[in-house]
Scaffold this active site. Structure first.
Site, PDB file in Angstrom:
ATOM      1  CG  ASP A   8     -24.592 -26.660 -15.961  1.00 38.63           C
ATOM      2  OD1 ASP A   8     -24.388 -26.611 -17.107  1.00 38.63           O
ATOM      3  OD2 ASP A   8     -25.406 -27.694 -15.486  1.00 38.63           O
ATOM      4  CG  ASP A 102     -22.222 -27.384 -20.917  1.00 38.75           C
ATOM      5  OD1 ASP A 102     -21.612 -28.395 -20.648  1.00 38.75           O
ATOM      6  OD2 ASP A 102     -23.540 -27.681 -21.101  1.00 38.75           O
ATOM      7  CD  GLU A 103     -21.364 -30.077 -16.491  1.00 42.37           C
ATOM      8  OE1 GLU A 103     -21.297 -30.064 -15.049  1.00 42.37           O
ATOM      9  OE2 GLU A 103     -21.657 -31.176 -16.876  1.00 42.37           O
TER      10      GLU A 103
END
Length: 355
Positions: A8, A102-103
């Site tokens: 993350d 983003d993850e």
């Protein structure tokens, strides 16, 4: 036994802005368009100290942190950085399941790299992200997907947390049930009414009683409370739906939402440009002042071909909202669904059933 990592990126959009503009470093940065109808896309950790969070109305963020620097989002730039990060992950395993820019989840049970453990791989990925992008990422390592996601949040920002197989039950027991994926405010309240507020209490509850009360999800809750998750990492999961929504500072009637719907259509269309798949169905979502959620959808003969066409169909869907004219709304969203690959024959089913 499987070995999972959840990566993350830390305050991703805001961190990219701070990296690229040194004058923003150390300052409270809010990634959002200014305006009464805008929402926060991301907030730096300096802004989070003041209570600013993603999906918060921008005007509220400004009240909480008057000194915040507002930066309009640049998704093209964020996507480019995300691709860099994805390439780093793929050095270690082909089993990478992105959840967003983003993850991502990784299955490193049989890694490509010669590193000896999932923990070592997570350390290497974080170090390579820092060296090659100038950004930080947090990581969680665990024997189950849902545990890896919990773990990645445990030592944010820029942290690494490992849950070993023999630690799972003790780790889960004191956690609030809200930490389990899928347990929102409504389910949390229903469980609390049964005297269940922690995962340990959920584990002690009779699985058949949970199933009788909550259906299949009740059994799923019992399994998760015991650390059981059969979820697998699914690389390159095809896009199924895309949407954007805004929550208003003040509740508004349906007739006052046209400009917002057009803006949301533009933003949804921009997000749609990030996938080669084609959407057949347009969805309008509304939430009333009383938190009642309505959706209206339409699958035209030909897929929407532009943001303007998407906006037009979404506005037409307003006519299918049969609530009184004086009903006030606190949220509106515009979405695309029923995606298909360009070389496939699109299905005819709508994203939602009849309204």
């Amino acid at each position: 036994m499987h070995k999972f990592i959840h990566i993350d990126m830390d305050a991703f959009y805001a961190s990219v802005e701070q990296r690229d503009d040194p004058s923003l470093r150390g300052r409270p940065v809010v990634v959002a368009w200014r305006g009464a109808r805008s929402v926060v896309c991301a907030a730096s950790y300096e802004a989070r100290v003041f209570g600013v969070r993603s999906a918060m109305p921008a005007v509220r963020a400004e009240r909480l942190c008057p000194d915040a620097v507002f930066v309009p989002p640049d998704f093209t730039r964020y996507k480019a950085v995300s691709q860099q990060v994805r390439a780093i992950m793929l050095r270690h395993t082909d089993l990478v399941e992105p959840l967003s820019l983003d993850e991502a989840y990784l299955d490193v049970t049989a890694p490509k790299s010669a590193l000896g453990s999932a923990t070592a791989i997570a350390r290497a990925i974080r170090a390579q992200i820092r060296e090659e992008t100038g950004l930080t990422a947090s990581a969680g390592v665990a024997p189950a997907k849902f545990l890896a996601k919990i773990a990645s949040d445990w030592r944010k920002p820029d942290g690494l947390f490992v849950i070993r197989p023999n630690e799972v039950l003790d780790f889960l027991a004191p956690l609030p049930v809200a930490r389990i994926h899928g347990v929102g405010k409504v389910m949390e309240g229903k469980l609390a009414a049964l005297g269940i507020t922690t995962v340990g209490q959920l584990r002690a509850a009779d699985a058949h009683a949970l199933q009788a009360r909550f259906g299949r999800y009740g059994l799923r809750l019992s399994e998760l409370a015991h650390g059981i998750d059969h979820g697998e990492v699914r690389p390159d999961r095809p896009t199924q739906s895309i949407s954007t929504e805004d929550t208003f500072e003040h509740d508004l009637p349906l007739g006052a939402l046209d400009d917002t719907i057009r803006d949301l259509a533009t933003r949804t269309w921009a997000a749609r440009d990030r996938t080669p798949r084609i959407a057949r169905t347009v969805v309008l979502k509304l939430k009333t002042r009383e938190f009642r959620i309505l959706t209206r959808s339409h699958t035209p003969e030909h897929p929407p071909a532009s943001a303007a066409m998407l906006a037009r169909i979404a506005l037409e869907l307003c006519a299918r909202v049969d609530l009184p004219a004086d009903t006030l709304y606190r949220l509106v969203g515009v979405g695309l669904g029923n995606f298909f690959d360009p070389d496939d024959t699109p299905g005819q089913a709508e994203l939602f059933g009849p309204p």
